[in-house]
Design a protein around this motif. Structure first.
Motif, PDB file in Angstrom:
ATOM      1  N   GLY A 190     -27.437 -18.677 -34.711  1.00 24.32           N
ATOM      2  CA  GLY A 190     -28.424 -17.257 -34.886  1.00 24.32           C
ATOM      3  C   GLY A 190     -28.020 -16.426 -35.859  1.00 24.32           C
ATOM      4  O   GLY A 190     -28.398 -15.249 -36.174  1.00 24.32           O
ATOM      5  N   VAL A 191     -26.860 -16.607 -36.707  1.00 19.16           N
ATOM      6  CA  VAL A 191     -26.378 -15.953 -37.693  1.00 19.16           C
ATOM      7  C   VAL A 191     -26.937 -16.482 -39.261  1.00 19.16           C
ATOM      8  O   VAL A 191     -26.694 -17.261 -39.611  1.00 19.16           O
ATOM      9  N   PRO A 192     -27.734 -15.655 -39.554  1.00 18.62           N
ATOM     10  CA  PRO A 192     -28.589 -16.108 -40.947  1.00 18.62           C
ATOM     11  C   PRO A 192     -27.355 -16.236 -42.092  1.00 18.62           C
ATOM     12  O   PRO A 192     -26.589 -15.275 -42.404  1.00 18.62           O
ATOM     13  N   LEU A 193     -27.585 -17.098 -42.615  1.00 18.87           N
ATOM     14  CA  LEU A 193     -26.470 -17.472 -44.161  1.00 18.87           C
ATOM     15  C   LEU A 193     -27.319 -18.033 -45.254  1.00 18.87           C
ATOM     16  O   LEU A 193     -28.454 -18.796 -45.111  1.00 18.87           O
ATOM     17  N   SER A 194     -27.112 -17.773 -46.424  1.00 16.86           N
ATOM     18  CA  SER A 194     -27.651 -18.280 -47.566  1.00 16.86           C
ATOM     19  C   SER A 194     -26.392 -18.344 -48.542  1.00 16.86           C
ATOM     20  O   SER A 194     -25.365 -18.204 -48.643  1.00 16.86           O
ATOM     21  N   GLY A 195     -26.927 -19.192 -49.923  1.00 20.29           N
ATOM     22  CA  GLY A 195     -25.951 -19.479 -50.859  1.00 20.29           C
ATOM     23  C   GLY A 195     -24.987 -20.252 -50.559  1.00 20.29           C
ATOM     24  O   GLY A 195     -25.310 -21.355 -49.839  1.00 20.29           O
ATOM     25  N   PRO A 196     -23.835 -20.442 -51.495  1.00 19.98           N
ATOM     26  CA  PRO A 196     -22.817 -21.280 -51.250  1.00 19.98           C
ATOM     27  C   PRO A 196     -22.145 -21.484 -50.023  1.00 19.98           C
ATOM     28  O   PRO A 196     -21.793 -22.457 -49.430  1.00 19.98           O
ATOM     29  N   VAL A 197     -22.169 -20.096 -49.011  1.00 17.44           N
ATOM     30  CA  VAL A 197     -21.602 -20.280 -48.035  1.00 17.44           C
ATOM     31  C   VAL A 197     -22.495 -20.970 -46.903  1.00 17.44           C
ATOM     32  O   VAL A 197     -22.015 -21.915 -46.146  1.00 17.44           O
ATOM     33  N   ALA A 198     -23.778 -20.992 -46.925  1.00 15.10           N
ATOM     34  CA  ALA A 198     -24.756 -21.521 -46.135  1.00 15.10           C
ATOM     35  C   ALA A 198     -24.729 -23.120 -46.643  1.00 15.10           C
ATOM     36  O   ALA A 198     -24.651 -23.887 -45.842  1.00 15.10           O
ATOM     37  N   GLY A 199     -24.338 -23.574 -48.039  1.00 13.63           N
ATOM     38  CA  GLY A 199     -24.246 -24.704 -48.394  1.00 13.63           C
ATOM     39  C   GLY A 199     -22.984 -25.475 -47.814  1.00 13.63           C
ATOM     40  O   GLY A 199     -23.006 -26.613 -47.329  1.00 13.63           O
ATOM     41  N   ALA A 200     -21.965 -24.757 -47.774  1.00 13.44           N
ATOM     42  CA  ALA A 200     -20.635 -25.168 -47.043  1.00 13.44           C
ATOM     43  C   ALA A 200     -20.890 -25.586 -45.671  1.00 13.44           C
ATOM     44  O   ALA A 200     -20.577 -26.859 -45.158  1.00 13.44           O
TER      45      ALA A 200
END
Length: 496
Positions: free
Chosen positions: A368-378
């Motif tokens: 449930g924690v929204p992530l985007s960018g490189p962190v989400a990619g990892a």
């Protein structure tokens, strides 16, 4: 006392997990047979990366015999199940037939492409459910860019470099995201006419990308797609498909040689053939995954309508997370029906979703924690490595090589247009010349694809024949009553 015979139909997320767990629970005290058309489990979430040339095809396939040592593999497709006689009749890859008898049956046949009554779609679109379709798309996209680069006709160049993806669910979004990066990489080596670049169009009748997911994920994915150059058109569908392009619901005709169909899936027709109570094509089961009135039959995955105990009155959606977990519960309950433990109902809690958008971009909401960018990619790539039942080192190596080396933009020519028709109950198999077509149930003829729309010779084409002229935009003369807007994809066993 004879050993119990357990037959599992299908080796997708649900069937594979059932077989693996049962082999551990029974400790070689039961005969477990896995019936599947291929000798591998396909990790569907990474299929867009195969089509984009990031991963080699074998990276997303896990050997059944190599990872299920105490399970007997039978290559074939189930044609008929006699519940009273407890037999499964099947056809093998070379046209032979056979019969399996069982004491316990687990139906995990999965799903196939969903077709809608839109003129021309069955003939000119291709799905994205199996490895052959991904290999075909990679070759086809590469071919179109190469032909466009060598063309003197601006109109032909533009049509070949326009790629239309229908369905902005999980699969369609990833196909468009990776596809734009792939074609941009191809034209860097083989430039197009001045001022031209490949164009990917993503359509959906829904009002946003990833309509079945969290709105934050949707906004992240939409932003990345648009920044990358993908033409995202929400509230738009296909009205008609022709060899030269597609007529959209807003009246625009798009010249294209590529139509990728990602509007969703439907359960394998095998489930409906049993004549048991159904829920929108899915076999109704108890929370324990047993078929009512048939204590020897279990169903899980996309083929089963499993009550969602966290949302009374609803059924669990058709996603990989549910299929994988249901496979484990099915195994425990099959073992319990044989006197090993107690049956348990299927319950779940959402772990979130991850959407790989290519490069270092992704959208994710783990727990449930929204992530985007490189962190989400990892997080996304870490999740896939953890979820895969094999090939982790090879997949990671391919990702590393893709990050430091240019992609190989070559056609292998292994899969042709006519061998991956959209209207098929076997998307995991490429159609062979002269082999009978296993068409989707409930639909008539018209599933065979022509190759004129794709600029490649079909099985009966004359080599060297001139390309057929591209037709002009059609006038919408169809009966509007026969048209149906597509619904957004709700997820498949290939989603995560």
């Amino acid at each position: 006392m004879s050993r119990p015979r357990i037959v599992i139909v299908g080796a997708g997320f649900a069937g594979y997990r059932t077989a693996r767990t049962l082999a551990r629970l029974t400790r070689n005290k039961a005969d477990i047979t896995l019936l599947n058309p291929t000798d591998y489990f396909l990790y569907l979430p990474l299929l867009p990366q195969v089509a984009a040339g990031i991963l080699e095809p074998r990276r997303v396939t896990v050997s059944l015999t190599g990872t299920l040592p105490h399970v007997r593999l039978v290559l074939g497709e189930a044609d008929d199940i006699d519940l009273d006689a407890r037999t499964v009749r099947y056809s093998d890859p070379e046209g032979g037939v056979g019969t399996l008898t069982y004491d316990r049956l687990v139906l995990a046949a999965g799903s196939v492409n969903k077709l809608l009554p839109i003129p021309g779609v069955a003939e000119h679109a291709h799905g994205f459910r199996g490895l052959p379709e991904a290999l075909y798309l990679r070759d086809h996209v590469t071919r179109q860019v190469e032909l466009a680069a060598g063309s003197e006709d601006p109109r032909s160049c533009d049509a070949r470099c326009t790629f239309v993806v229908v369905g902005a669910g999980y699969t369609g979004t990833e196909v468009a995201a990776h596809g734009q990066m792939f074609t941009d990489a191809l034209v860097r080596k083989q430039p197009l006419r001045e001022g031209m670049r490949p164009r990917w169009i993503l359509l959906d009748i829904a009002d946003r990308v990833l309509p079945e997911m969290d709105e934050k994920l949707s906004r992240t994915a939409d932003k990345v797609l648009r920044q990358r150059g993908v033409d995202v058109r929400m509230g738009t569908s296909v009205k008609e498909a022709t060899p030269g392009g597609v007529l959209l619901s807003d009246g625009e005709f798009v010249d294209t040689r590529t139509l990728v169909w990602c509007v969703g899936v439907r359960p394998d027709p095998l489930a409906e053939s049993l004549g048991l109570p159904m829920e929108r094509g899915r076999l109704l089961v108890e929370p324990t995954l047993q078929v009512p009135g048939r204590p020897d039959v279990f169903a899980c995955g996309d083929a089963a309508a499993v009550p969602d105990l966290t949302k009374p009155g609803q059924y669990t959606p058709m996603t990989a997370q549910h299929a994988w977990r249901q496979g484990k519960v099915a195994a425990y309950n099959v073992a319990a029906s044989l006197g090993r433990g107690e049956p348990e109902p299927y319950r779940h809690s959402d772990l979130g979703f991850v959407v790989d958008l290519g490069g270092v971009k992704a959208a994710a909401n783990p727990l449930g924690v929204p992530l985007s960018g490189p962190v989400a990619g990892a997080v996304t790539r870490g999740y896939h490595l953890a979820a895969m039942p094999g090939n982790r080192v090879r997949v990671a190596a391919d990702w590393l090589l893709d990050a430091v080396l240019p992609r190989q933009g070559v056609q292998l020519g292994l899969v042709r247009s006519w061998s991956v028709p959209l209207d098929t109950a076997s998307p995991e198999l490429a159609r062979m010349p002269g082999a009978p077509q296993k068409a989707g149930a409930g639909r008539g003829p018209g599933a065979a694809h022509t190759d004129e729309a794709l600029g490649e010779p079909g099985p009966t084409a004359v080599p060297g024949a001139p390309e057929e002229p591209r037709p002009h935009a059609p006038t919408p003369s169809r009966n509007p009553a026969s048209e149906e807007s597509h619904k957004p994809a709700k997820g498949t066993e290939g989603e995560s």
